[in-house]
Design a protein around this motif. Structure first.
Motif, PDB file in Angstrom:
ATOM      1  N   THR A   1       0.038  -6.433   2.692  1.00 37.06           N
ATOM      2  CA  THR A   1      -0.904  -7.496   2.996  1.00 37.06           C
ATOM      3  C   THR A   1      -0.595  -8.681   2.110  1.00 37.06           C
ATOM      4  O   THR A   1      -0.402  -8.522   0.910  1.00 37.06           O
ATOM      5  CB  THR A   1      -2.358  -7.036   2.706  1.00 37.06           C
ATOM      6  OG1 THR A   1      -2.609  -5.800   3.352  1.00 37.06           O
ATOM      7  CG2 THR A   1      -3.357  -8.064   3.188  1.00 37.06           C
TER       8      THR A   1
ATOM      9  N   LYS B   1     -11.277  -8.442   1.355  1.00 36.35           N
ATOM     10  CA  LYS B   1     -12.573  -8.063   1.935  1.00 36.35           C
ATOM     11  C   LYS B   1     -13.257  -9.281   2.556  1.00 36.35           C
ATOM     12  O   LYS B   1     -13.777  -9.210   3.668  1.00 36.35           O
ATOM     13  CB  LYS B   1     -13.464  -7.425   0.877  1.00 36.35           C
ATOM     14  CG  LYS B   1     -14.759  -6.919   1.464  1.00 36.35           C
ATOM     15  CD  LYS B   1     -15.313  -5.778   0.695  1.00 36.35           C
ATOM     16  CE  LYS B   1     -16.587  -5.322   1.398  1.00 36.35           C
ATOM     17  NZ  LYS B   1     -16.933  -3.989   1.136  1.00 36.35           N
TER      18      LYS B   1
ATOM     19  N   TRP C   1      -8.495  -7.691  -3.877  1.00 39.40           N
ATOM     20  CA  TRP C   1      -9.436  -6.940  -3.048  1.00 39.40           C
ATOM     21  C   TRP C   1     -10.543  -7.842  -2.512  1.00 39.40           C
ATOM     22  O   TRP C   1     -10.867  -7.800  -1.328  1.00 39.40           O
ATOM     23  CB  TRP C   1     -10.052  -5.792  -3.850  1.00 39.40           C
ATOM     24  CG  TRP C   1     -11.251  -5.216  -3.165  1.00 39.40           C
ATOM     25  CD1 TRP C   1     -11.252  -4.357  -2.112  1.00 39.40           C
ATOM     26  CD2 TRP C   1     -12.625  -5.512  -3.450  1.00 39.40           C
ATOM     27  NE1 TRP C   1     -12.541  -4.077  -1.731  1.00 39.40           N
ATOM     28  CE2 TRP C   1     -13.409  -4.777  -2.539  1.00 39.40           C
ATOM     29  CE3 TRP C   1     -13.262  -6.310  -4.395  1.00 39.40           C
ATOM     30  CZ2 TRP C   1     -14.793  -4.822  -2.539  1.00 39.40           C
ATOM     31  CZ3 TRP C   1     -14.645  -6.358  -4.399  1.00 39.40           C
ATOM     32  CH2 TRP C   1     -15.392  -5.623  -3.480  1.00 39.40           C
TER      33      TRP C   1
ATOM     34  N   CYS D   1      -6.132  -7.088  -9.345  1.00 39.95           N
ATOM     35  CA  CYS D   1      -6.521  -6.209  -8.233  1.00 39.95           C
ATOM     36  C   CYS D   1      -7.879  -6.606  -7.673  1.00 39.95           C
ATOM     37  O   CYS D   1      -8.056  -6.646  -6.452  1.00 39.95           O
ATOM     38  CB  CYS D   1      -6.550  -4.748  -8.680  1.00 39.95           C
ATOM     39  SG  CYS D   1      -4.917  -4.043  -8.940  1.00 39.95           S
TER      40      CYS D   1
ATOM     41  N   TRP E   1     -10.321   1.185  -2.213  1.00 39.75           N
ATOM     42  CA  TRP E   1      -9.194   0.316  -1.853  1.00 39.75           C
ATOM     43  C   TRP E   1      -8.095   0.421  -2.896  1.00 39.75           C
ATOM     44  O   TRP E   1      -6.917   0.509  -2.574  1.00 39.75           O
ATOM     45  CB  TRP E   1      -9.683  -1.135  -1.733  1.00 39.75           C
ATOM     46  CG  TRP E   1      -8.601  -2.133  -1.471  1.00 39.75           C
ATOM     47  CD1 TRP E   1      -8.070  -2.480  -0.266  1.00 39.75           C
ATOM     48  CD2 TRP E   1      -7.910  -2.923  -2.443  1.00 39.75           C
ATOM     49  NE1 TRP E   1      -7.102  -3.432  -0.425  1.00 39.75           N
ATOM     50  CE2 TRP E   1      -6.980  -3.725  -1.765  1.00 39.75           C
ATOM     51  CE3 TRP E   1      -7.987  -3.026  -3.830  1.00 39.75           C
ATOM     52  CZ2 TRP E   1      -6.143  -4.620  -2.411  1.00 39.75           C
ATOM     53  CZ3 TRP E   1      -7.145  -3.914  -4.474  1.00 39.75           C
ATOM     54  CH2 TRP E   1      -6.240  -4.701  -3.770  1.00 39.75           C
TER      55      TRP E   1
ATOM     56  N   HIS F   1       0.827  -1.201   0.000  1.00 35.73           N
ATOM     57  CA  HIS F   1       0.000   0.000   0.000  1.00 35.73           C
ATOM     58  C   HIS F   1       0.869   1.261   0.000  1.00 35.73           C
ATOM     59  O   HIS F   1       2.044   1.217   0.364  1.00 35.73           O
ATOM     60  CB  HIS F   1      -0.928  -0.014   1.219  1.00 35.73           C
ATOM     61  CG  HIS F   1      -1.888  -1.158   1.196  1.00 35.73           C
ATOM     62  ND1 HIS F   1      -3.051  -1.138   0.475  1.00 35.73           N
ATOM     63  CD2 HIS F   1      -1.840  -2.377   1.790  1.00 35.73           C
ATOM     64  CE1 HIS F   1      -3.687  -2.289   0.636  1.00 35.73           C
ATOM     65  NE2 HIS F   1      -2.970  -3.053   1.424  1.00 35.73           N
TER      66      HIS F   1
ATOM     67  N   THR G   1     -10.014  -5.708   4.894  1.00 28.48           N
ATOM     68  CA  THR G   1     -10.389  -4.359   4.494  1.00 28.48           C
ATOM     69  C   THR G   1     -11.903  -4.243   4.537  1.00 28.48           C
ATOM     70  O   THR G   1     -12.604  -5.234   4.342  1.00 28.48           O
ATOM     71  CB  THR G   1      -9.878  -3.985   3.081  1.00 28.48           C
ATOM     72  OG1 THR G   1     -10.178  -2.612   2.832  1.00 28.48           O
ATOM     73  CG2 THR G   1     -10.507  -4.847   2.007  1.00 28.48           C
ATOM     74  N   SER G   2     -12.366  -3.048   4.807  1.00 27.36           N
ATOM     75  CA  SER G   2     -13.808  -2.797   4.736  1.00 27.36           C
ATOM     76  C   SER G   2     -14.121  -1.874   3.558  1.00 27.36           C
ATOM     77  O   SER G   2     -15.276  -1.598   3.268  1.00 27.36           O
ATOM     78  CB  SER G   2     -14.303  -2.170   6.036  1.00 27.36           C
ATOM     79  OG  SER G   2     -13.643  -0.935   6.260  1.00 27.36           O
ATOM     80  N   ALA G   3     -13.071  -1.417   2.883  1.00 27.85           N
ATOM     81  CA  ALA G   3     -13.236  -0.481   1.763  1.00 27.85           C
ATOM     82  C   ALA G   3     -13.848  -1.176   0.551  1.00 27.85           C
ATOM     83  O   ALA G   3     -13.601  -2.362   0.308  1.00 27.85           O
ATOM     84  CB  ALA G   3     -11.884   0.117   1.376  1.00 27.85           C
ATOM     85  N   GLU G   4     -14.617  -0.422  -0.217  1.00 29.46           N
ATOM     86  CA  GLU G   4     -15.112  -0.913  -1.495  1.00 29.46           C
ATOM     87  C   GLU G   4     -13.951  -0.910  -2.489  1.00 29.46           C
ATOM     88  O   GLU G   4     -12.885  -0.356  -2.218  1.00 29.46           O
ATOM     89  CB  GLU G   4     -16.279  -0.056  -1.974  1.00 29.46           C
ATOM     90  CG  GLU G   4     -17.521  -0.220  -1.106  1.00 29.46           C
ATOM     91  CD  GLU G   4     -17.991  -1.670  -1.005  1.00 29.46           C
ATOM     92  OE1 GLU G   4     -18.052  -2.369  -2.041  1.00 29.46           O
ATOM     93  OE2 GLU G   4     -18.298  -2.116   0.117  1.00 29.46           O
TER      94      GLU G   4
ATOM     95  N   THR H   1      -5.392   2.952  -2.680  1.00 26.07           N
ATOM     96  CA  THR H   1      -4.354   2.770  -1.654  1.00 26.07           C
ATOM     97  C   THR H   1      -3.226   1.851  -2.110  1.00 26.07           C
ATOM     98  O   THR H   1      -2.225   1.713  -1.412  1.00 26.07           O
ATOM     99  CB  THR H   1      -4.944   2.181  -0.359  1.00 26.07           C
ATOM    100  OG1 THR H   1      -5.268   0.790  -0.546  1.00 26.07           O
ATOM    101  CG2 THR H   1      -6.155   2.960   0.108  1.00 26.07           C
TER     102      THR H   1
END
Length: 84
Positions: A16, A57, A53, A49, A69, A10, A62-65, A72
């Motif tokens: 990660t 998730k 992601w 990607c 995401w 990131h 991660t909680s980002a959409e 980052t």
């Protein structure tokens, strides 16, 4: 292809290590309306990607959409079997 590991770096310097498996590949097929084999033969960075992601998730990393995401991510690579 039943499981792959992806190394996500990131922009903030954190990293990660994500394991993607069947649920992530099914989500790929549903999102892009392509067989997961397309991931290997028609390698688009968006495909890799999305799989990273979705796996992050699904595993509560991660909680980002997806698009937030993606903003980052500095680097993304597949971890080769020899590196495991």
């Amino acid at each position: 292809m039943m499981k792959i590991r992806l190394d996500v770096k990131h922009l903030d310097g954190s990293g990660t290590d994500v394991s993607a498996s069947v649920p992530d590949f099914i989500a790929f097929e549903r999102r892009f309306d392509k067989p997961v084999a397309s991931f290997a033969t028609d390698a688009r960075i968006e495909y890799m990607c999305f799989i990273a992601w979705h796996a992050a998730k699904r595993q509560n990393m991660t909680s980002a959409e997806f698009d937030p995401w993606l903003e980052t991510v500095a680097e993304l690579s597949i971890v080769e079997e020899d590196d495991i």
